[in-house]
Scaffold this motif. Structure first.
Motif, mmCIF file in Angstrom:
data_model
loop_
_atom_site.group_PDB
_atom_site.id
_atom_site.type_symbol
_atom_site.label_atom_id
_atom_site.label_comp_id
_atom_site.label_asym_id
_atom_site.label_seq_id
_atom_site.Cartn_x
_atom_site.Cartn_y
_atom_site.Cartn_z
ATOM 1 N N MET A 30 90.048 109.878 8.501
ATOM 2 C CA MET A 30 90.339 109.788 9.936
ATOM 3 C C MET A 30 89.129 109.323 10.735
ATOM 4 N N PHE A 31 87.971 109.919 10.472
ATOM 5 C CA PHE A 31 86.830 109.717 11.365
ATOM 6 C C PHE A 31 85.736 108.807 10.802
ATOM 7 N N LEU A 32 85.713 108.576 9.508
ATOM 8 C CA LEU A 32 84.607 107.832 8.905
ATOM 9 C C LEU A 32 85.023 106.521 8.247
ATOM 10 N N SER A 33 86.305 106.325 8.009
ATOM 11 C CA SER A 33 86.724 105.131 7.283
ATOM 12 C C SER A 33 86.353 103.819 7.989
ATOM 13 N N PRO A 34 86.283 103.769 9.350
ATOM 14 C CA PRO A 34 85.841 102.504 9.960
ATOM 15 C C PRO A 34 84.432 102.102 9.566
ATOM 16 N N GLN A 35 83.595 103.073 9.140
ATOM 17 C CA GLN A 35 82.252 102.722 8.666
ATOM 18 C C GLN A 35 82.297 102.042 7.305
ATOM 19 N N ARG A 36 83.411 102.243 6.600
ATOM 20 C CA ARG A 36 83.662 101.660 5.277
ATOM 21 C C ARG A 36 82.589 102.065 4.260
ATOM 22 N N SER A 94 79.680 96.360 5.762
ATOM 23 C CA SER A 94 79.436 96.707 7.163
ATOM 24 C C SER A 94 80.656 97.442 7.688
ATOM 25 N N GLY A 95 80.521 98.009 8.890
ATOM 26 C CA GLY A 95 81.658 98.660 9.521
ATOM 27 C C GLY A 95 82.750 97.664 9.853
ATOM 28 N N SER A 96 83.929 98.175 10.137
ATOM 29 C CA SER A 96 85.087 97.299 10.359
ATOM 30 C C SER A 96 84.998 96.529 11.671
ATOM 31 N N HIS A 97 84.039 96.883 12.547
ATOM 32 C CA HIS A 97 83.971 96.241 13.859
ATOM 33 C C HIS A 97 83.090 94.997 13.879
ATOM 34 N N VAL A 98 82.302 94.764 12.816
ATOM 35 C CA VAL A 98 81.399 93.605 12.819
ATOM 36 C C VAL A 98 81.560 92.809 11.529
ATOM 37 N N PRO A 99 81.236 91.510 11.580
ATOM 38 C CA PRO A 99 81.235 90.700 10.350
ATOM 39 C C PRO A 99 79.974 90.983 9.551
ATOM 40 N N ILE A 155 68.951 104.388 14.275
ATOM 41 C CA ILE A 155 69.624 103.180 14.751
ATOM 42 C C ILE A 155 70.754 103.568 15.690
ATOM 43 N N ASP A 156 70.825 102.912 16.864
ATOM 44 C CA ASP A 156 71.918 103.247 17.771
ATOM 45 C C ASP A 156 73.199 102.538 17.328
ATOM 46 N N HIS A 157 74.286 102.887 17.985
ATOM 47 C CA HIS A 157 75.597 102.414 17.533
ATOM 48 C C HIS A 157 75.783 100.913 17.724
ATOM 49 N N PHE A 158 74.964 100.277 18.560
ATOM 50 C CA PHE A 158 75.209 98.876 18.873
ATOM 51 C C PHE A 158 74.191 97.925 18.234
ATOM 52 N N THR A 159 73.258 98.439 17.450
ATOM 53 C CA THR A 159 72.269 97.563 16.810
ATOM 54 C C THR A 159 72.940 96.559 15.893
ATOM 55 N N ASP A 160 74.001 96.979 15.198
ATOM 56 C CA ASP A 160 74.627 96.066 14.247
ATOM 57 C C ASP A 160 75.377 94.918 14.915
ATOM 58 N N LYS A 171 86.193 97.854 20.110
ATOM 59 C CA LYS A 171 86.676 98.612 18.959
ATOM 60 C C LYS A 171 85.923 99.926 18.815
ATOM 61 N N LEU A 172 84.610 99.888 19.030
ATOM 62 C CA LEU A 172 83.825 101.120 18.965
ATOM 63 C C LEU A 172 84.243 102.102 20.054
ATOM 64 N N THR A 173 84.635 101.571 21.206
ATOM 65 C CA THR A 173 85.039 102.432 22.320
ATOM 66 C C THR A 173 86.306 103.211 21.995
ATOM 67 N N PHE A 174 87.205 102.605 21.246
ATOM 68 C CA PHE A 174 88.513 103.228 21.015
ATOM 69 C C PHE A 174 88.676 103.827 19.615
ATOM 70 N N THR A 175 87.635 103.749 18.769
ATOM 71 C CA THR A 175 87.743 104.290 17.419
ATOM 72 C C THR A 175 87.144 105.689 17.353
ATOM 73 N N PRO A 176 87.935 106.715 17.032
ATOM 74 C CA PRO A 176 87.397 108.087 16.965
ATOM 75 C C PRO A 176 86.318 108.223 15.900
ATOM 76 N N THR A 177 85.349 109.098 16.174
ATOM 77 C CA THR A 177 84.272 109.368 15.240
ATOM 78 C C THR A 177 84.151 110.866 15.010
ATOM 79 N N ALA A 178 83.309 111.235 14.053
ATOM 80 C CA ALA A 178 83.066 112.655 13.804
ATOM 81 C C ALA A 178 82.474 113.335 15.036
#
Length: 378
Positions: free
Chosen positions: A156-162, A182-187, A317-322, A338-345
């Motif tokens: 639920m909370f970590l899979s977007p990090q892949r 990489s996470g699902s939000h960036v190439p 590293i902050d959430h937007f460095t990548d 995507k980061l704004t709407f994706t739930p995290t731990a």
């Protein structure tokens, strides 16, 4: 630039100049600060190697003893991790799981020549997405545990990090299990599928392990360093060593592949940072591309200025460095959304809803971020 950072720049180069290193040690170096900074940048093995070649120079006894303790601890941990990798490789093969090992002991062997030549704390493996659960079972069977909750929570909370993390407390070791780079939000410059198609064997102890081919490793190191903001000399040194040791690489083709994945500037930035900090020439095929990119030049200058600042210390590293991976503004904008709407731990920690209501986090997360932003401006 501090004298301590100048010493570390020298040891991090693919071919350190020992005379220049010896001279740098005599230029008013604070040895306690040097050892602390080397640990922060992950280059203590390189520092130890150069110190040994100059008979430790004028290193005080206290700092020498500290580095010697690190050497013993590091050697023991690398042997443990290599043993765990061999055991896990055998288990994964027995379960018919496709995998490739990268970073960790395999990178140390490939670029530094031995298991302890590079500083690292974990193993990194990538497996196909459909085999993640079985690979987890293999890792857990080796007395590793997940510090990230149970399987349902991670999905639920970590899979977007892949990627998922597993630790073994008594050995102070960790395994990062990936199904993408990489996470699902960036190439990312390297696709997971490319890892399988051209994997090569590497002997680790008494086991042959599949690892990234050299071209794919170049893309991995460029992407990883960019994703992390190039905040450690260790990552710059890794890439610089690869450039130095493989002059025959087709860099124009690598840049083309990265551009197709919408992050070609990561390759240019890696080359530019390695040249600026460690004096490794930019591959001739990429010289004009680097010179023609204002964004790459600005990012290189920012990285170099940050690392050279006497007040600098490597940080989280902050959430937007990548987002530096994204060539296009539209990809950076999409990633932020995507980061704004994706739930995290972190959302669960702030508001611990029962699993039946976890879907509500898709609504509460943007509200929580907005509230934090308002408080930050107050």
């Amino acid at each position: 630039m501090t004298a301590e950072f100048e010493v570390l720049r020298e040891v991090a180069r693919p071919r350190p100049n020992l005379e220049r290193f010896r001279q740098s040690l005599g230029d008013g170096v604070d040895y306690a600060a040097l050892v602390t900074l080397a640990a922060s940048h992950g280059v203590r093995p390189a520092l130890l190697d150069c110190l040994g070649k100059v008979s430790w120079g004028s290193m005080p006894a206290a700092e020498r003893a500290e580095l010697e303790r690190f050497r013993q601890y590091h050697l023991a941990r690398t042997l443990t991790l290599a043993g765990d990798l061999a055991q896990l490789a055998a288990d994964l093969a027995g379960r018919s799981i496709r995998f490739v090992a990268f970073k960790g002991p395999t990178l140390s062997l490939a670029l530094y020549g031995d298991l302890a030549g590079r500083e690292y704390n974990d193993l990194d493996l990538i497996v196909p997405p459909e085999q993640v659960d079985v690979a987890e079972d293999a890792i857990l069977s080796m007395d590793y545990r997940s510090p990230q909750g149970d399987r349902t929570f991670r999905r639920m909370f970590l899979s977007p990090q892949r990627q998922y993390a597993f630790v073994r407390d008594e050995a102070h070791t960790a395994i990062d299990l990936h199904w993408a780079f990489s996470g699902s939000h960036v190439p990312f410059p390297l696709a997971a599928a490319d890892a399988w198609e051209s994997a090569i064997p590497l002997t680790v102890g008494n086991r042959t392990v599949p690892v990234l081919s050299t071209p794919n490793l170049a893309l991995l190191l460029a992407g990883h360093g960019t994703k992390e903001g190039w905040t450690m000399l260790k990552w710059v040194s890794d890439f610089a060593r690869l450039v130095d040791r493989h002059p025959d690489l087709d860099w124009e083709e690598l840049y083309r592949r990265a551009r197709e994945r919408r992050c070609g500037e990561a390759v240019l930035l890696a080359c530019s940072v390695a040249q600026t900090l460690l004096e490794v020439p930019i591959p001739e095929a990429l010289g004009d591309f680097v010179a023609g990119s204002d964004r790459v030049r600005r990012r290189t200058a920012a990285v170099a200025a940050s690392l050279r600042d006497p007040a600098y210390a490597p940080r989280g590293i902050d959430h937007f460095t990548d987002l530096l991976l994204c060539d296009r503004w539209i990809d950076r904008t999409a990633a932020r959304l995507k980061l704004t709407f994706t739930p995290t731990a972190g959302d669960h920690a702030a508001l611990q809803l029962p699993p039946a209501l976890w879907g509500a986090y898709y609504v509460t997360r943007p509200c929580r971020l907005a509230f934090r932003a308002v408080l930050g401006r107050a």
